[in-house]
Design a protein around this motif. Structure first.
Motif, short mmCIF file in Angstrom:
data_model
loop_
_atom_site.label_atom_id
_atom_site.label_comp_id
_atom_site.label_asym_id
_atom_site.label_seq_id
_atom_site.Cartn_x
_atom_site.Cartn_y
_atom_site.Cartn_z
N GLY A 169 0.85 -1.13 0.21
CA GLY A 169 0.12 -0.03 -0.25
C GLY A 169 0.89 1.28 -0.06
O GLY A 169 0.54 2.30 -0.77
N ALA A 170 1.88 1.19 0.79
CA ALA A 170 2.94 2.43 0.89
C ALA A 170 3.56 2.73 -0.54
O ALA A 170 3.61 3.86 -0.82
N LEU A 171 3.84 1.57 -1.41
CA LEU A 171 4.36 1.66 -2.52
C LEU A 171 3.62 2.58 -3.49
O LEU A 171 3.76 3.36 -4.10
N VAL A 172 2.13 2.08 -3.36
CA VAL A 172 1.13 2.82 -4.24
C VAL A 172 1.06 4.35 -3.56
O VAL A 172 0.85 5.15 -4.58
N THR A 173 1.13 4.60 -2.61
CA THR A 173 1.02 5.95 -1.84
C THR A 173 2.04 6.68 -2.62
O THR A 173 2.15 7.87 -2.83
N VAL A 174 3.50 6.06 -2.65
CA VAL A 174 4.49 6.75 -3.14
C VAL A 174 4.28 7.19 -4.63
O VAL A 174 4.48 8.10 -5.04
N GLU A 175 3.76 6.19 -5.48
CA GLU A 175 3.62 6.32 -6.78
C GLU A 175 2.55 7.40 -7.00
O GLU A 175 2.74 8.39 -7.85
N LEU A 176 1.43 7.54 -6.27
CA LEU A 176 0.42 8.42 -6.32
C LEU A 176 1.16 9.91 -6.04
O LEU A 176 0.85 10.96 -6.71
N THR A 177 2.02 9.96 -4.94
CA THR A 177 2.59 11.33 -4.37
C THR A 177 3.42 11.78 -5.52
O THR A 177 3.45 13.04 -5.77
N LEU A 178 4.11 10.85 -5.93
CA LEU A 178 5.47 11.21 -7.05
C LEU A 178 4.55 11.78 -8.22
O LEU A 178 4.74 12.79 -8.83
N CYS A 179 3.61 10.93 -8.85
CA CYS A 179 2.92 11.63 -9.81
C CYS A 179 2.20 12.86 -9.72
O CYS A 179 2.34 13.73 -10.64
N GLY A 180 1.65 12.99 -8.51
CA GLY A 180 0.81 14.00 -8.21
C GLY A 180 1.99 15.54 -7.98
O GLY A 180 1.60 16.35 -8.77
N LEU A 181 2.87 15.07 -7.47
CA LEU A 181 3.88 16.12 -7.53
C LEU A 181 4.50 16.63 -8.70
O LEU A 181 4.75 17.67 -8.90
#
Lengths: 217, 252
Positions: A17-29
């Motif tokens: 789940g944390a990995l998905v959070t990282v992906e979401l955050t990086l793409c968002g950023l």
């Protein structure tokens, strides 16, 4: 089952789940930074419709909750024929939202540079874009780093909101584990520890980067 | 008026207001090639604003500004081109703090003239030599004294090989003991025949270096002439009063 047994059993699930959070955050950023730079340049533009649009944009984005923006993208857009996947909806909403904040950070950073710098650059015959690129940005970006890192951290935490549109990220994993084990305390504390670890890593490396930039003069 | 090839800077009926405040009120001025013109006058007389009108940092409310016979363009790209011929020196130097002295001097030729790096560097070293700061080439502005910063700023302006230098109170922000070194550099330029328009509070220097002195007050040119005439035999009571105050400050 004590907390350590809980951890050894579910840590892998939370890590996914944390990995998905990282992906979401990086793409968002990344979306936020690109759009944020564009909006901040529009805000500083001499062309009034650009300026007007930039101000309207930051006003709306910063004046409404991210959760509402997320629901408009995910639940609202299909009504006008635009059906997006949860992941795409999530990064679009996060990106558009952070762009509003990034734009204000960049605008403030650029305006904090002595106007004499622009005058000196233009007096040498530089055009506006050249002066921005060669003189203003290189001075502004060091001042931009701390607030941009703040925004990065805020975005990572805010990404937990996308659990509401059935994105299986860290928060959503916490909810799922909680309801299947009936151990909400352990589930959410584990999620919190994962968030804390990620934000700490960001802060640690940004501190290093900041010092490195200072050393370079 | 006939086209005059020798006039480098010309302002015709230049007026500038900020809201209700009239800063420049119908200024007519011409600077010829090779001429050194000093503008003196009390604070708020509009002398800096007039200077800034010549490179487009201020836009006159009415009247025209001409550089080398061409009216100053309203188009940003063309204006940038015209500014290459105008070297500007600011009261507060405005060196680029993220660049070394050498890089400051190279910046214009590299970015604007697209000069070859090697050539730009050689020229920058030569110009730093000229202002006596070759040994400070790799120092950042924060490590230089005010006088040194201003000399680098002069070298930076010269690097564009301007037809005319505009100097806006170049020594006003300096500690008294640092004024001399900057004036010496300006004096050197004058003796090489550089055309200059200089706003200054240094009366002795204006008398020494200028071919012509203009006295401004309240946005108007009150009196102008050769330095000996203006300083020794001022005609207008306003000029007389100003020169008296400068010689013997009112608060003493």
């Amino acid at each position: 089952m004590n907390f350590f047994q809980f951890l050894s059993k579910y840590a892998g699930t939370f890590a996914q789940g944390a990995l998905v959070t990282v992906e979401l955050t990086l793409c968002g950023l990344i979306i936020g930074l690109i759009l944020g730079v564009l909006v901040s340049l529009m805000n500083l533009s001499h062309i009034w419709p650009f300026r007007w649009f930039a101000r309207l944009y930051t006003w709306v984005v910063r004046g409404t909750p991210l959760l509402v923006q997320l629901f408009i993208v995910y639940y609202g857009l299909p009504q006008v024929g635009l059906q997006l996947t949860p992941f795409l909806s999530a990064i679009i909403a996060l990106g558009l939202n952070s762009a509003g904040y990034v734009a204000e950070i960049i605008r403030a950073g650029i305006q904090s540079i002595d106007p004499g710098q622009m005058e000196a650059a233009e007096s040498l015959g530089m055009r506006y874009g050249q002066a921005m690129r060669r003189i203003i940005f290189p001075q502004a970006y060091r001042r931009l780093l701390p607030p941009i890192v703040n925004e990065f951290v805020a975005l990572l935490k805010d990404s937990s909101l996308v659990s509401t549109i059935s994105m299986t990220e860290l928060m959503r994993i916490g909810q799922t584990v909680s309801s299947s084990t009936f151990m909400p305390m352990q589930s959410y504390i584990t999620a919190a520890l994962f968030y804390l670890a990620m934000t700490s890593i960001i802060v640690f490396f940004s501190g290093k980067l900041e010092r490195w930039l200072e050393v370079r003069g | 008026m006939p086209m005059d090839e020798s006039v480098v800077l010309r302002g015709r009926a230049v007026s500038k207001s900020f809201g209700q405040l009239v800063v420049l009120d119908g200024i007519d001025i011409a600077v010829e090639k090779g001429e050194v013109v000093a503008i003196i006058g009390p604070s708020g007389s509009g002398k800096s604003t007039l200077l800034r009108c010549f490179n487009g940092l201020e836009t006159p409310t009415s009247g025209t500004i001409e550089v080398a016979g061409q009216p100053l363009s309203r188009n940003r790209r063309e204006l940038a081109k015209q500014r290459e011929h105008l070297g500007m020196v600011f009261q507060r130097f405005h060196l680029f703090p993220h660049l070394t002295a050498l890089q400051n001097v190279m910046e214009g030729p590299l970015t604007v003239k697209k000069m070859d790096r090697r050539q730009a560097m050689d020229r920058a070293y030569m110009l730093l030599e000229k202002v006596g700061l070759r040994d400070k080439a790799n120092a950042y502005p924060s490590k230089l004294s005010g006088g040194q910063q201003q000399r680098v700023a002069i070298a930076r302006a010269l690097a564009m090989e301007p037809a005319v230098m505009l100097l806006d109170e170049p020594t006003s922000a300096l500690d008294p003991e640092l004024v001399g070194e900057v004036l010496q550099v300006i004096q050197g330029l004058a003796s090489e025949g550089m055309t200059m328009l200089l706003v200054t509070h240094e009366m002795a220097f204006a008398r020494h270096v200028a071919d012509r002195v203009i006295f401004m007050a309240d946005g108007k040119i009150v009196e102008e002439g050769p330095p000996e005439a203006l300083f020794d035999r001022p005609q207008s009571p306003r000029t007389q009063q100003f020169l008296q105050n400068v010689a013997r400050p009112a608060h003493m």
